[in-house]
Design a protein around this motif. Structure first.
Motif, PDB file in Angstrom:
ATOM      1  N   UNK A   9       0.832  -1.209   0.000  1.00  0.00           N
ATOM      2  CA  UNK A   9       0.000   0.000   0.000  1.00  0.00           C
ATOM      3  C   UNK A   9       0.868   1.261   0.000  1.00  0.00           C
ATOM      4  N   UNK A  10       1.961   1.217   0.753  1.00  0.00           N
ATOM      5  CA  UNK A  10       2.864   2.371   0.855  1.00  0.00           C
ATOM      6  C   UNK A  10       3.473   2.737  -0.491  1.00  0.00           C
ATOM      7  N   UNK A  11       3.777   1.736  -1.304  1.00  0.00           N
ATOM      8  CA  UNK A  11       4.422   1.998  -2.601  1.00  0.00           C
ATOM      9  C   UNK A  11       3.487   1.637  -3.755  1.00  0.00           C
ATOM     10  N   UNK A  12       2.191   1.768  -3.547  1.00  0.00           N
ATOM     11  CA  UNK A  12       1.200   1.388  -4.556  1.00  0.00           C
ATOM     12  C   UNK A  12       1.403   2.095  -5.902  1.00  0.00           C
ATOM     13  N   UNK A  13       1.696   3.400  -5.931  1.00  0.00           N
ATOM     14  CA  UNK A  13       1.891   4.052  -7.242  1.00  0.00           C
ATOM     15  C   UNK A  13       3.055   3.441  -8.029  1.00  0.00           C
ATOM     16  N   UNK A  14       4.146   3.133  -7.332  1.00  0.00           N
ATOM     17  CA  UNK A  14       5.312   2.549  -8.002  1.00  0.00           C
ATOM     18  C   UNK A  14       5.004   1.131  -8.496  1.00  0.00           C
ATOM     19  N   UNK A  15       4.230   0.362  -7.711  1.00  0.00           N
ATOM     20  CA  UNK A  15       3.869  -0.986  -8.139  1.00  0.00           C
ATOM     21  C   UNK A  15       2.938  -0.959  -9.347  1.00  0.00           C
ATOM     22  N   UNK A  16       2.063   0.058  -9.411  1.00  0.00           N
ATOM     23  CA  UNK A  16       1.209   0.192 -10.597  1.00  0.00           C
ATOM     24  C   UNK A  16       2.063   0.479 -11.830  1.00  0.00           C
ATOM     25  N   UNK A  17       3.061   1.341 -11.667  1.00  0.00           N
ATOM     26  CA  UNK A  17       3.977   1.611 -12.773  1.00  0.00           C
ATOM     27  C   UNK A  17       4.703   0.342 -13.203  1.00  0.00           C
ATOM     28  N   UNK A  18       5.162  -0.408 -12.227  1.00  0.00           N
ATOM     29  CA  UNK A  18       5.869  -1.655 -12.505  1.00  0.00           C
ATOM     30  C   UNK A  18       5.003  -2.602 -13.322  1.00  0.00           C
ATOM     31  N   UNK A  19       3.768  -2.830 -12.877  1.00  0.00           N
ATOM     32  CA  UNK A  19       2.913  -3.801 -13.545  1.00  0.00           C
ATOM     33  C   UNK A  19       2.476  -3.333 -14.927  1.00  0.00           C
ATOM     34  N   UNK A  20       2.292  -2.038 -15.084  1.00  0.00           N
ATOM     35  CA  UNK A  20       2.002  -1.494 -16.408  1.00  0.00           C
ATOM     36  C   UNK A  20       3.189  -1.700 -17.332  1.00  0.00           C
ATOM     37  N   UNK A  21       4.397  -1.464 -16.820  1.00  0.00           N
ATOM     38  CA  UNK A  21       5.610  -1.641 -17.612  1.00  0.00           C
ATOM     39  C   UNK A  21       5.757  -3.100 -18.060  1.00  0.00           C
ATOM     40  N   UNK A  61      17.548   7.340  -2.435  1.00  0.00           N
ATOM     41  CA  UNK A  61      17.277   8.457  -3.354  1.00  0.00           C
ATOM     42  C   UNK A  61      15.798   8.543  -3.672  1.00  0.00           C
ATOM     43  N   UNK A  62      15.479   8.820  -4.928  1.00  0.00           N
ATOM     44  CA  UNK A  62      14.088   8.942  -5.363  1.00  0.00           C
ATOM     45  C   UNK A  62      13.826   7.995  -6.528  1.00  0.00           C
ATOM     46  N   UNK A  63      12.704   7.292  -6.468  1.00  0.00           N
ATOM     47  CA  UNK A  63      12.335   6.362  -7.530  1.00  0.00           C
ATOM     48  C   UNK A  63      12.164   7.116  -8.844  1.00  0.00           C
ATOM     49  N   UNK A  64      12.689   6.533  -9.923  1.00  0.00           N
ATOM     50  CA  UNK A  64      12.590   7.149 -11.239  1.00  0.00           C
ATOM     51  C   UNK A  64      12.320   6.079 -12.296  1.00  0.00           C
ATOM     52  N   UNK A  65      12.358   6.467 -13.563  1.00  0.00           N
ATOM     53  CA  UNK A  65      12.076   5.522 -14.642  1.00  0.00           C
ATOM     54  C   UNK A  65      13.084   4.374 -14.680  1.00  0.00           C
ATOM     55  N   UNK A  66      14.326   4.663 -14.347  1.00  0.00           N
ATOM     56  CA  UNK A  66      15.358   3.629 -14.320  1.00  0.00           C
ATOM     57  C   UNK A  66      15.018   2.588 -13.248  1.00  0.00           C
ATOM     58  N   UNK A  67      14.544   3.058 -12.106  1.00  0.00           N
ATOM     59  CA  UNK A  67      14.143   2.149 -11.023  1.00  0.00           C
ATOM     60  C   UNK A  67      13.061   1.190 -11.493  1.00  0.00           C
ATOM     61  N   UNK A  68      12.055   1.722 -12.188  1.00  0.00           N
ATOM     62  CA  UNK A  68      10.942   0.895 -12.656  1.00  0.00           C
ATOM     63  C   UNK A  68      11.428  -0.123 -13.691  1.00  0.00           C
ATOM     64  N   UNK A  69      12.330   0.304 -14.571  1.00  0.00           N
ATOM     65  CA  UNK A  69      12.895  -0.632 -15.552  1.00  0.00           C
ATOM     66  C   UNK A  69      13.663  -1.744 -14.851  1.00  0.00           C
ATOM     67  N   UNK A  70      14.445  -1.384 -13.850  1.00  0.00           N
ATOM     68  CA  UNK A  70      15.222  -2.378 -13.100  1.00  0.00           C
ATOM     69  C   UNK A  70      14.299  -3.342 -12.369  1.00  0.00           C
ATOM     70  N   UNK A  71      13.247  -2.812 -11.759  1.00  0.00           N
ATOM     71  CA  UNK A  71      12.294  -3.658 -11.028  1.00  0.00           C
ATOM     72  C   UNK A  71      11.577  -4.609 -11.981  1.00  0.00           C
ATOM     73  N   UNK A  72      11.202  -4.118 -13.159  1.00  0.00           N
ATOM     74  CA  UNK A  72      10.546  -4.966 -14.155  1.00  0.00           C
ATOM     75  C   UNK A  72      11.493  -6.052 -14.649  1.00  0.00           C
ATOM     76  N   UNK A  73      12.755  -5.689 -14.861  1.00  0.00           N
ATOM     77  CA  UNK A  73      13.748  -6.657 -15.333  1.00  0.00           C
ATOM     78  C   UNK A  73      13.906  -7.796 -14.336  1.00  0.00           C
ATOM     79  N   UNK A  74      14.021  -7.470 -13.063  1.00  0.00           N
ATOM     80  CA  UNK A  74      14.248  -8.501 -12.051  1.00  0.00           C
ATOM     81  C   UNK A  74      13.021  -9.375 -11.870  1.00  0.00           C
ATOM     82  N   UNK A  75      11.829  -8.783 -11.946  1.00  0.00           N
ATOM     83  CA  UNK A  75      10.613  -9.571 -11.756  1.00  0.00           C
ATOM     84  C   UNK A  75      10.378 -10.511 -12.939  1.00  0.00           C
TER      85      UNK A  75
END
Length: 324
Positions: A9-21, A61-75
């Motif tokens: 719930x705390x990182x819900x916006x970032x997880x939505x970005x991840x799943x969309x990616x 730091x602050x989550x950015x587009x690179x973070x989301x790409x990295x998270x998608x890659x690992x998942x």
């Protein structure tokens, strides 16, 4: 809500970005592949690994587009390994749903796993950071070697805790270390901070696998299905390793000879599980997890106080307390 629910719930916006990616990256012009992937993604699992990428970026730091790409890659790489594992282990259900190999066949499942791997690499490249690409490449190699190492030691009946910890370091902890490293890289954190967080992740991963291995020893539905699959595959995990190290127990020699058999019956597996529990193997595994947790908490507390820092501790507590 569980600890993990609160974290999600705390990182819900970032997880939505991840799943969309992930959906966008896995989308193709092939209707069959889209059907297979769409059905597979209906159950996302706990997504602990990309959560660690995101939390690491937030801590440093602050989550950015690179973070989301990295998270998608690992998942996606993790999902590729699960799909391939289901083929190797002839598993027909995962997350209470039929596996790809059960619905389609092994051929389709292997190709789908390969597809997830290639999509993982695409997202690593999209991060535009050679450190992230290198981490994904190294991870694939380490995971494969970890599995082969486990098979090799099982066949040679190497039964000691050091060898066990080395194996789970390669096949499980390395994945969590990669998560924190890529999260740190995505925000250009210092090498010292990334290394410290990597050590936390190494301890986290070892604890995660020990807890996972305990599930195979219990019949209670709230803990896990008692399949005995580890022993059936020749894998001797920490509770039984500890029990076999107890030379003071009269049954020890008989149990040691039994576990060295190349083929175990259901009755023999049940005997070994009962022996491990009676000899204090489960209690020992929990003590080891507590030791790992205490060391990890000491490391994470070196970072400045914040809600995210506390969340790392909560994540560790969650993996010890989880029942599935």
């Amino acid at each position: 809500m569980t600890i993990l629910d609160n974290i999600q719930h705390t990182i819900a916006p970032e997880l939505r970005q991840l799943n969309t990616r992930m959906v966008d990256t896995l989308s193709t012009s092939n209707e069959m592949m889209n059907e297979i992937v769409g059905n597979y993604l209906k159950t996302k699992g706990k997504q602990i690994r990309p959560i660690l990428v995101i939390l690491s970026a937030k801590l440093l730091g602050d989550v950015n587009e690179v973070t989301i790409s990295a998270a998608a890659a690992i998942e996606m790489l993790h999902n590729a390994s699960l799909i391939h594992d289901d083929v190797v282990d002839d598993t027909h259900t995962r997350r209470n749903r039929p596996t790809i190999n059960a619905i389609w066949d092994n051929h389709i499942a292997v190709l789908t796993g390969d597809f997830f791997t290639s999509c993982s690499l695409r997202q690593a490249v999209a991060a535009n950071d050679l450190r992230i690409i290198n981490t994904i490449a190294d991870l694939g190699r380490t995971l494969s070697l970890g599995e082969i190492d486990q098979i090799s030691k099982a066949r040679r009946h190497i039964l000691d805790e050091k060898a066990y910890l080395n194996i789970i370091g390669k096949k499980t902890a390395s994945l969590f270390v990669a998560c924190t490293k890529m999260g740190g890289y995505s925000v250009n954190a210092s090498c010292s901070d990334i290394d410290r967080l990597g050590r936390f992740a190494w301890l986290f991963g070892q604890c995660f696998q020990i807890r996972d291995d305990i599930f195979d020893y219990f019949a209670d539905d709230s803990i896990g299905k008692p399949t005995g699959n580890d022993l059936r595959e020749g894998k001797v995990t920490l509770p039984l390793l500890y029990a076999l190290s107890r030379n003071d127990l009269p049954e020890r020699d008989n149990m040691y000879r039994l576990v060295c058999n190349d083929s175990l019956s259901s009755g023999e597996i049940a005997r070994l599980i009962d022996y491990a529990k009676a000899a204090g193997g489960i209690d020992y595994a929990y003590r080891r997890m507590e030791e790992l947790r205490n060391e990890a908490v000491g490391i994470i507390m070196e970072f400045p106080a914040s809600e995210i820092r506390d969340t790392f501790v909560s994540m560790f507590d969650y993996i010890i307390a989880r029942n599935m």
